[in-house]
Motif scaffolding. Structure first.
Motif, PDB file in Angstrom:
ATOM      1  N   LEU A  62      21.568  29.997  63.441  1.00  0.00           N
ATOM      2  CA  LEU A  62      22.614  30.920  63.871  1.00  0.00           C
ATOM      3  C   LEU A  62      23.004  31.855  62.726  1.00  0.00           C
ATOM      4  O   LEU A  62      23.103  33.079  62.891  1.00  0.00           O
ATOM      5  CB  LEU A  62      23.827  30.141  64.359  1.00  0.00           C
ATOM      6  N   LEU A  63      23.207  31.272  61.548  1.00  0.00           N
ATOM      7  CA  LEU A  63      23.610  32.066  60.391  1.00  0.00           C
ATOM      8  C   LEU A  63      22.461  32.941  59.882  1.00  0.00           C
ATOM      9  O   LEU A  63      22.683  34.074  59.435  1.00  0.00           O
ATOM     10  CB  LEU A  63      24.112  31.146  59.278  1.00  0.00           C
ATOM     11  N   ALA A  78      19.600  38.250  59.281  1.00  0.00           N
ATOM     12  CA  ALA A  78      18.577  39.239  59.622  1.00  0.00           C
ATOM     13  C   ALA A  78      19.205  40.514  60.171  1.00  0.00           C
ATOM     14  O   ALA A  78      18.794  41.627  59.827  1.00  0.00           O
ATOM     15  CB  ALA A  78      17.596  38.652  60.639  1.00  0.00           C
ATOM     16  N   VAL A  79      20.213  40.350  61.016  1.00  0.00           N
ATOM     17  CA  VAL A  79      20.876  41.518  61.596  1.00  0.00           C
ATOM     18  C   VAL A  79      21.609  42.318  60.515  1.00  0.00           C
ATOM     19  O   VAL A  79      21.491  43.543  60.436  1.00  0.00           O
ATOM     20  CB  VAL A  79      21.856  41.085  62.707  1.00  0.00           C
ATOM     21  N   ARG A 120      23.373  38.768  46.620  1.00  0.00           N
ATOM     22  CA  ARG A 120      23.769  37.689  47.519  1.00  0.00           C
ATOM     23  C   ARG A 120      23.895  36.370  46.781  1.00  0.00           C
ATOM     24  O   ARG A 120      24.898  35.660  46.893  1.00  0.00           O
ATOM     25  CB  ARG A 120      22.728  37.580  48.638  1.00  0.00           C
ATOM     26  N   TRP A 121      22.876  36.032  45.991  1.00  0.00           N
ATOM     27  CA  TRP A 121      22.864  34.741  45.323  1.00  0.00           C
ATOM     28  C   TRP A 121      23.765  34.715  44.094  1.00  0.00           C
ATOM     29  O   TRP A 121      24.251  33.654  43.695  1.00  0.00           O
ATOM     30  CB  TRP A 121      21.442  34.337  44.971  1.00  0.00           C
ATOM     31  N   ALA A 122      24.019  35.883  43.499  1.00  0.00           N
ATOM     32  CA  ALA A 122      24.978  35.940  42.389  1.00  0.00           C
ATOM     33  C   ALA A 122      26.379  35.596  42.895  1.00  0.00           C
ATOM     34  O   ALA A 122      27.134  34.862  42.231  1.00  0.00           O
ATOM     35  CB  ALA A 122      24.967  37.326  41.750  1.00  0.00           C
ATOM     36  N   PHE A 157      29.429  38.060  53.530  1.00  0.00           N
ATOM     37  CA  PHE A 157      28.954  37.263  54.665  1.00  0.00           C
ATOM     38  C   PHE A 157      27.639  36.561  54.345  1.00  0.00           C
ATOM     39  O   PHE A 157      27.503  35.348  54.562  1.00  0.00           O
ATOM     40  CB  PHE A 157      28.777  38.136  55.909  1.00  0.00           C
ATOM     41  N   ILE A 158      26.647  37.315  53.841  1.00  0.00           N
ATOM     42  CA  ILE A 158      25.334  36.701  53.620  1.00  0.00           C
ATOM     43  C   ILE A 158      25.358  35.711  52.463  1.00  0.00           C
ATOM     44  O   ILE A 158      24.492  34.827  52.381  1.00  0.00           O
ATOM     45  CB  ILE A 158      24.236  37.766  53.393  1.00  0.00           C
TER      46      ILE A 158
END
Length: 299
Positions: A18-19, A24-25, A43-45, A230-231
């Motif tokens: 779901l996440l 992807a979107v 994102r990972w930082a 969010f990501i």
């Protein structure tokens, strides 16, 4: 030896798809604002900062982060560096629905890699389920026109996503190898943080190459900041937490079929947020993929 698939484990393995569909979107929505390798690094930082209060003890001298650096360097490469970078790269030229459906070939790669590299035993039902799943993927790759398979009408994004799926298969099998220091293995935040530390090193190298060879730029806005948060929180921290626990309980073979729920969620979200309604061949592909899940999970 893995336990049977309980309702709680099934829930753990349903949350990541779901996440990841949302990932992807959102990745498609921001693809013109930030380069793919840079998006993955940012994102990972952010995820690292979020996890520091819970697993920061791994940075002390003599911890498993340093003594088991080879294992975490490889986990960081295939799980944090390669998989996500390749997926965002795929979204530069392909849609979230296509990317997630191509990612549904995971059971095939999971079985192959498990057999070739991790001495896994393959059951007949898993093979049939994998064949059904790959048939669904072929429907997507051909855009519903079977004669197009002979021409191999692949967009670059499809190829990048296949490579990403292979990387994730290696990552999932490595998760169940009992080679981690107890202090890190017993703390999910520390375990993920150790992967992120080395994953960011790999990602930084990818970013350096991206900015040196292309016309890279970032169009900062509050929408991009919200997307990054969010990501980092959902598809990164929460999804990886649930996936890691689910894989350890059910095993990579069964877990891989839950990944095939991602196209369903991606199709719904794409229609709602991107105005990219699914086509008839997407529906046919999903029927084949779900058939693979049902058949392979039967006892």
């Amino acid at each position: 030896m893995h336990s049977r698939l309980t309702p709680s484990t099934a829930l753990l393995l349903t949350i990541p798809p779901l996440l990841w569909a949302g990932n992807a979107v959102v990745g498609r929505m921001v693809h013109a604002w930030v380069p793919p390798m840079t998006l993955n690094f940012l994102r990972w930082a952010i995820a690292l900062v979020i996890l520091l209060p819970y697993g920061g003890f791994i940075f002390r001298k003599g911890s498993g982060l340093w003594t088991s650096w080879r294992r975490f360097a490889v986990l960081g490469l295939v799980g944090v560096g390669l998989y996500n970078s390749l997926q965002y790269l795929a979204l530069q030229s392909s849609t979230p629905i296509n990317v997630t459906l191509v990612g549904a070939s995971m059971p095939v790669w999971m079985l192959l890699i498990g057999t070739l590299f991790f001495h896994a035993t393959v059951r007949g039902r898993q093979i049939v389920g994998a064949v059904l799943s790959i048939a669904g993927v072929l429907v997507v790759l051909s855009r519903g026109e079977w004669h197009q398979l002979m021409a191999m009408r692949l967009v670059p994004g499809d190829v990048f996503m296949i490579l990403a799926t292979i990387s994730w298969s290696f990552y999932s099998w490595m998760l169940i190898q009992p080679k981690d220091p107890k202090e890190i293995r017993s703390n999910w935040a520390a375990f993920l943080l150790a992967q992120i530390v080395y994953g960011l090193i790999w990602s930084f190298l990818f970013v350096a190459g991206e900015w040196s060879v292309g016309d890279a730029h970032i169009a900062w806005s509050w929408a991009l900041v919200a997307a990054l948060l969010f990501i980092a929180i959902g598809p990164a921290v929460i999804a990886y937490r649930c996936w890691g626990t689910g894989v350890q309980r059910a095993g990579p073979g069964i877990a891989s079929f839950f990944n095939n729920l991602t196209p369903l969620f991606a199709a719904i979200m794409s229609s709602a947020f991107l105005g990219e309604p699914p086509h008839l061949f997407h529906a046919a592909a999903f029927v084949l993929i779900v058939g693979g899940i049902i058949f392979s999970s039967r006892r």
